[in-house]
Design a protein around this motif. Structure first.
Motif, PDB file in Angstrom:
ATOM      1  N   LEU A 128      32.599  49.429  49.459  1.00 50.70           N
ATOM      2  CA  LEU A 128      33.591  48.358  49.377  1.00 50.70           C
ATOM      3  C   LEU A 128      33.118  47.353  48.330  1.00 50.70           C
ATOM      4  CD1 LEU A 128      36.201  47.114  50.290  1.00 50.70           C
ATOM      5  CD2 LEU A 128      35.061  46.246  52.335  1.00 50.70           C
ATOM      6  N   VAL A 129      33.859  47.297  47.228  1.00 50.75           N
ATOM      7  CA  VAL A 129      33.531  46.386  46.133  1.00 50.75           C
ATOM      8  C   VAL A 129      34.392  45.138  46.279  1.00 50.75           C
ATOM      9  CG1 VAL A 129      33.417  46.100  43.641  1.00 50.75           C
ATOM     10  CG2 VAL A 129      32.986  48.350  44.645  1.00 50.75           C
ATOM     11  N   LEU A 130      33.759  43.969  46.237  1.00 47.73           N
ATOM     12  CA  LEU A 130      34.464  42.692  46.349  1.00 47.73           C
ATOM     13  C   LEU A 130      34.160  41.850  45.120  1.00 47.73           C
ATOM     14  CD1 LEU A 130      33.566  41.912  50.061  1.00 47.73           C
ATOM     15  CD2 LEU A 130      35.759  42.774  49.223  1.00 47.73           C
ATOM     16  N   THR A 131      35.187  41.319  44.486  1.00 51.79           N
ATOM     17  CA  THR A 131      35.007  40.448  43.325  1.00 51.79           C
ATOM     18  C   THR A 131      35.358  39.022  43.724  1.00 51.79           C
ATOM     19  OG1 THR A 131      37.264  40.933  42.547  1.00 51.79           O
ATOM     20  CG2 THR A 131      35.489  42.308  41.701  1.00 51.79           C
ATOM     21  N   PHE A 132      34.369  38.149  43.672  1.00 52.81           N
ATOM     22  CA  PHE A 132      34.554  36.750  44.043  1.00 52.81           C
ATOM     23  C   PHE A 132      34.752  35.922  42.786  1.00 52.81           C
ATOM     24  CE2 PHE A 132      32.532  38.548  47.714  1.00 52.81           C
ATOM     25  CZ  PHE A 132      32.989  37.805  48.796  1.00 52.81           C
ATOM     26  N   GLY A 133      35.906  35.329  42.649  1.00 53.14           N
ATOM     27  CA  GLY A 133      36.219  34.490  41.501  1.00 53.14           C
ATOM     28  C   GLY A 133      37.278  33.490  41.893  1.00 53.14           C
ATOM     29  N   THR A 134      38.379  33.448  41.127  1.00 56.83           N
ATOM     30  CA  THR A 134      39.507  32.587  41.490  1.00 56.83           C
ATOM     31  C   THR A 134      40.005  32.942  42.876  1.00 56.83           C
ATOM     32  OG1 THR A 134      40.136  32.432  39.172  1.00 56.83           O
ATOM     33  CG2 THR A 134      41.804  31.838  40.799  1.00 56.83           C
ATOM     34  N   GLY A 135      40.049  34.228  43.175  1.00 60.03           N
ATOM     35  CA  GLY A 135      40.370  34.724  44.509  1.00 60.03           C
ATOM     36  C   GLY A 135      39.297  35.701  44.932  1.00 60.03           C
ATOM     37  N   ILE A 136      39.666  36.652  45.791  1.00 61.42           N
ATOM     38  CA  ILE A 136      38.757  37.735  46.157  1.00 61.42           C
ATOM     39  C   ILE A 136      39.499  39.042  45.974  1.00 61.42           C
ATOM     40  CG2 ILE A 136      37.377  38.800  47.973  1.00 61.42           C
ATOM     41  CD1 ILE A 136      37.125  36.080  49.304  1.00 61.42           C
ATOM     42  N   GLY A 137      39.020  39.867  45.052  1.00 64.20           N
ATOM     43  CA  GLY A 137      39.589  41.192  44.856  1.00 64.20           C
ATOM     44  C   GLY A 137      38.779  42.213  45.635  1.00 64.20           C
ATOM     45  N   SER A 138      39.399  43.346  45.929  1.00 65.80           N
ATOM     46  CA  SER A 138      38.697  44.364  46.711  1.00 65.80           C
ATOM     47  C   SER A 138      39.035  45.762  46.216  1.00 65.80           C
ATOM     48  CB  SER A 138      39.062  44.246  48.199  1.00 65.80           C
ATOM     49  OG  SER A 138      40.452  44.444  48.396  1.00 65.80           O
ATOM     50  N   ALA A 139      38.061  46.649  46.342  1.00 67.82           N
ATOM     51  CA  ALA A 139      38.269  48.074  46.034  1.00 67.82           C
ATOM     52  C   ALA A 139      37.539  48.891  47.084  1.00 67.82           C
ATOM     53  CB  ALA A 139      37.754  48.414  44.641  1.00 67.82           C
ATOM     54  N   LEU A 140      38.274  49.736  47.784  1.00 65.38           N
ATOM     55  CA  LEU A 140      37.713  50.567  48.841  1.00 65.38           C
ATOM     56  C   LEU A 140      37.646  52.006  48.336  1.00 65.38           C
ATOM     57  CD1 LEU A 140      36.769  50.810  51.806  1.00 65.38           C
ATOM     58  CD2 LEU A 140      39.181  51.178  52.426  1.00 65.38           C
TER      59      LEU A 140
END
Length: 282
Positions: A128-140
């Motif tokens: 589970l990849v999470l990108t923390f920036g303006t929001g939170i993106g996710s890739a499962l």
């Protein structure tokens, strides 16, 4: 053809570079153009066209988008112009550039790149990849297969909307130190661990460049947590993988997808999901 142009549309900049999709390496210096104010489709189209012309590569082009992407259509627009909602963006960019363009959600692109060439390389399980920036993106991703458009930043943690409460923007807005922010992020990760039981969390986005400040504070019972390795190149690499056919072709119906033998099997696109209108109990 293994060298493919990848373009990553971000909130502050639009970045592009040719990528060797066999190795995940950029084959030329990355070019960045500021994102036009308002991020309307015509303005973004002009920047993407400029990047395509700058590199002058033949063949398909991969492009990321900061929202839900289903079969080439953009179905949400949280941080860009509302005219993107329902737009056939594949057709928009293909007509403008004269190249076959393949669109993918930005977090999904970063996740594919990290799973194949970055911190998740060799992981045989659920990532589970999470990108923390303006929001939170996710890739499962499970054993190389992407489950697209998960949008896990829009989960509710009792009365708190996850990305509004735990994103990097929230850290800056609420003037949190890294330990304070990590406590919020850990609550969010614990909820995701309960729901999905990933073997590995990969933490990306802008905060991945400052891993030494937060990594020691994010502790989970079962899942491992590591910083992303590809940093700002992940979206570009994942976009190129999509266009090259070395990632699930989320633009096409499953019967139209023909990946190489060593490529992950295609995942069926799921219906778009909206953030809940009211808080839900965790």
């Amino acid at each position: 053809m293994s060298v493919i142009l990848g373009i990553d549309i971000g909130g502050s900049g639009i970045k592009g570079a040719p990528v060797d999709t066999r190795t995940g390496k950029l084959m030329a210096e990355r070019r960045r153009i500021p994102t036009p104010e308002g991020a309307a489709p015509d303005a973004i189209r002009a920047v993407v066209t400029e990047l395509v012309q700058h590199f002058g590569l033949d063949g398909p082009v991969g492009v990321t988008f900061p929202g839900i992407v289903q079969r080439g259509h953009t179905l949400s627009a949280a941080n860009v112009h509302p005219d993107w909602v329902g737009l056939n963006a594949d057709a928009l960019f293909t007509e403008a550039t004269g190249h076959e363009v393949h669109l993918i959600n930005d977090a999904d692109a970063a996740g594919l790149a990290e799973a194949r060439f970055g911190a998740g390389q060799g992981e045989d399980g659920t990532v589970l990849v999470l990108t923390f920036g303006t929001g939170i993106g996710s890739a499962l991703i499970h054993r190389g297969t992407l489950i697209p458009n998960t949008e896990l930043g829009h989960l509710w943690l009792r009365d708190k909307h996850a990305e509004t409460w735990a994103s990097d923007r929230a850290r800056e807005r609420d003037d949190l130190n890294w330990k304070q922010w990590s406590k919020r992020a850990c609550t969010y990760l614990q909820h995701l661990e309960l729901l999905f039981s990933p073997d590995l969390f990969i933490i990306g986005g802008g905060i991945s460049k400052k891993a030494e400040k937060w990594q020691g504070h994010l502790k989970l019972d079962r899942s491992r947590v590591v910083p992303a390795r590809l940093l700002n190149e992940a979206g570009i690499i994942g976009a190129a993988m999509m266009a090259a056919g070395t990632a699930p072709d989320l633009d096409a119906a499953p019967s139209e997808t023909a990946p190489s033998e060593d490529a992950p099997k295609p995942a069926k696109a799921r219906p778009a999901r909206k953030a809940p209108a009211r808080p839900r109990k965790a």
